[in-house]
Motif scaffolding. Structure first.
Motif, short mmCIF file in Angstrom:
data_model
loop_
_atom_site.label_atom_id
_atom_site.label_comp_id
_atom_site.label_asym_id
_atom_site.label_seq_id
_atom_site.Cartn_x
_atom_site.Cartn_y
_atom_site.Cartn_z
N ALA A 146 2.02 14.08 13.59
CA ALA A 146 3.01 13.42 13.17
C ALA A 146 1.76 11.87 12.87
O ALA A 146 1.14 11.82 13.65
N ARG A 147 1.80 11.91 11.28
CA ARG A 147 1.13 10.10 10.96
C ARG A 147 1.44 8.91 10.45
O ARG A 147 2.67 9.11 10.34
N PRO A 148 0.22 7.99 10.93
CA PRO A 148 1.01 7.08 10.61
C PRO A 148 1.25 6.52 8.89
O PRO A 148 1.73 5.91 8.46
N ASP A 149 1.14 7.49 7.96
CA ASP A 149 1.66 7.75 6.25
C ASP A 149 2.82 8.11 6.24
O ASP A 149 3.62 8.13 4.88
N GLY A 150 3.34 8.02 7.56
CA GLY A 150 4.88 8.68 7.39
C GLY A 150 5.14 10.27 7.53
O GLY A 150 6.85 10.34 7.57
N ALA A 151 4.23 11.37 7.43
CA ALA A 151 4.36 12.66 7.03
C ALA A 151 4.65 13.12 8.66
O ALA A 151 3.28 12.82 9.76
N LEU A 168 9.10 11.30 6.61
CA LEU A 168 9.96 10.98 7.19
C LEU A 168 10.15 9.92 7.38
O LEU A 168 10.41 9.46 8.13
N GLY A 169 9.18 8.69 6.58
CA GLY A 169 8.50 7.42 6.57
C GLY A 169 9.64 7.16 6.16
O GLY A 169 9.83 5.77 7.00
N ASP A 170 10.43 7.38 4.91
CA ASP A 170 11.77 6.72 3.58
C ASP A 170 12.73 7.45 4.38
O ASP A 170 12.89 8.85 3.40
N HIS A 171 13.87 7.13 4.91
CA HIS A 171 15.04 7.75 5.01
C HIS A 171 15.04 8.91 3.93
O HIS A 171 16.12 9.38 3.41
N ALA A 172 15.84 7.46 2.82
CA ALA A 172 16.24 7.41 1.28
C ALA A 172 15.06 8.07 0.47
O ALA A 172 15.40 9.26 -0.04
N GLN A 173 13.90 8.78 1.07
CA GLN A 173 13.12 9.56 0.51
C GLN A 173 12.33 11.46 0.78
O GLN A 173 11.55 11.75 0.40
N HIS A 174 12.80 11.09 2.49
CA HIS A 174 12.31 12.51 2.83
C HIS A 174 12.73 13.68 1.97
O HIS A 174 13.49 13.58 1.97
N PRO A 193 2.92 1.52 1.50
CA PRO A 193 3.23 0.21 1.34
C PRO A 193 4.55 0.88 1.10
O PRO A 193 5.60 0.30 0.61
N VAL A 194 5.42 2.58 1.83
CA VAL A 194 6.30 2.95 1.24
C VAL A 194 6.32 3.00 2.53
O VAL A 194 5.43 3.75 2.89
N GLY A 195 7.97 2.65 2.84
CA GLY A 195 8.91 3.31 4.19
C GLY A 195 7.95 2.61 4.95
O GLY A 195 7.52 1.90 4.88
#
Length: 226
Positions: A146-151, A168-174, A193-195
């Protein structure tokens, strides 16, 4: 066995028996060494990973589990190119005598010989972002990071072949497509910048289900597609 191993942020490592009696303690030789990740046990060796802003302390130290004396450290090891291996905030995972960890402010997955501390290789996994708190976990021969880029990334531990990734960093865009704004992020000292980041180490259930928490407050269960 009969011992419990631990670390303190201030640069100490220790071993105590199951009766609570101290067996040994060891201190890093610089005041700037900080231990955040739990020790990794590999046979008769206790592996410590250290964080250091100045970069002048070895990223890892291998201690004899019985005595607490160093077997090796990375300070004297050759580097791969211009690579720097300091500032680790996680616990390395061990697989077939090889230690794996994700670098803090870069997007590299690094492997190190557990017996000697020698770096073997590093590969890009994800996007540079700050800061790497999640440790890799391995089930069978698949490593999950699991990485700090949200993936979340899945790779074969044997040859680093990428199996899949899921954002998985932004639930709306997972989903299996990482947002373009995240893919284009190039500042290793900031969050995407996102999530949000994935901070926690994934857990693996007996049936192979992955449980992962995200920085934006969602908990995911991930299973193999049928």
């Amino acid at each position: 066995g009969e011992s419990i191993y631990g670390v303190l942020v201030g640069g100490y490592a220790f071993a105590i028996g199951l009766d609570g009696e101290a067996a040994w303690e060891w201190r890093a030789d610089t005041e700037w060494a900080e231990f955040y990740g739990s020790p990794t046990i590999d046979g008769g060796r206790v592996i410590l990973s250290g964080a250091n802003y100045a970069g002048n302390y070895p990223a890892m130290v291998g201690l004899d589990a019985r005595t607490g004396q160093p077997d090796w450290d990375n300070a004297t090891k050759p580097r791969l190119g211009q690579a720097s291996y300091s500032n680790i905030r996680t616990s390395p995972a061990v697989y077939n005598g090889i230690l794996f960890y994700g670098e803090t402010a870069r997007n590299r997955l690094i492997s190190v010989e557990a017996e000697t501390g020698d770096p073997i290789w590093h590969d890009a996994v994800g996007v540079p972002a700050y800061v790497q708190w999640a440790s890799p976990v391995i089930a069978s021969d698949v490593m999950y990071l699991a990485r700090p880029d949200g993936a979340l990334y899945a790779l074969l531990a044997s040859d680093r072949t990428a199996e899949w990734s899921i954002y998985l960093g932004d639930h709306a865009q997972h989903g299996h497509e990482t947002p373009a704004a995240v893919r284009n992020h190039q500042d290793p000292w900031s969050k995407p910048p996102v999530g949000d980041s994935l901070y926690a180490t994934p857990a693996i259930a007996r049936d192979g289900t992955l449980v992962v928490g995200s920085g934006d407050g969602w908990l995911y269960c991930i299973r193999e597609a049928e």
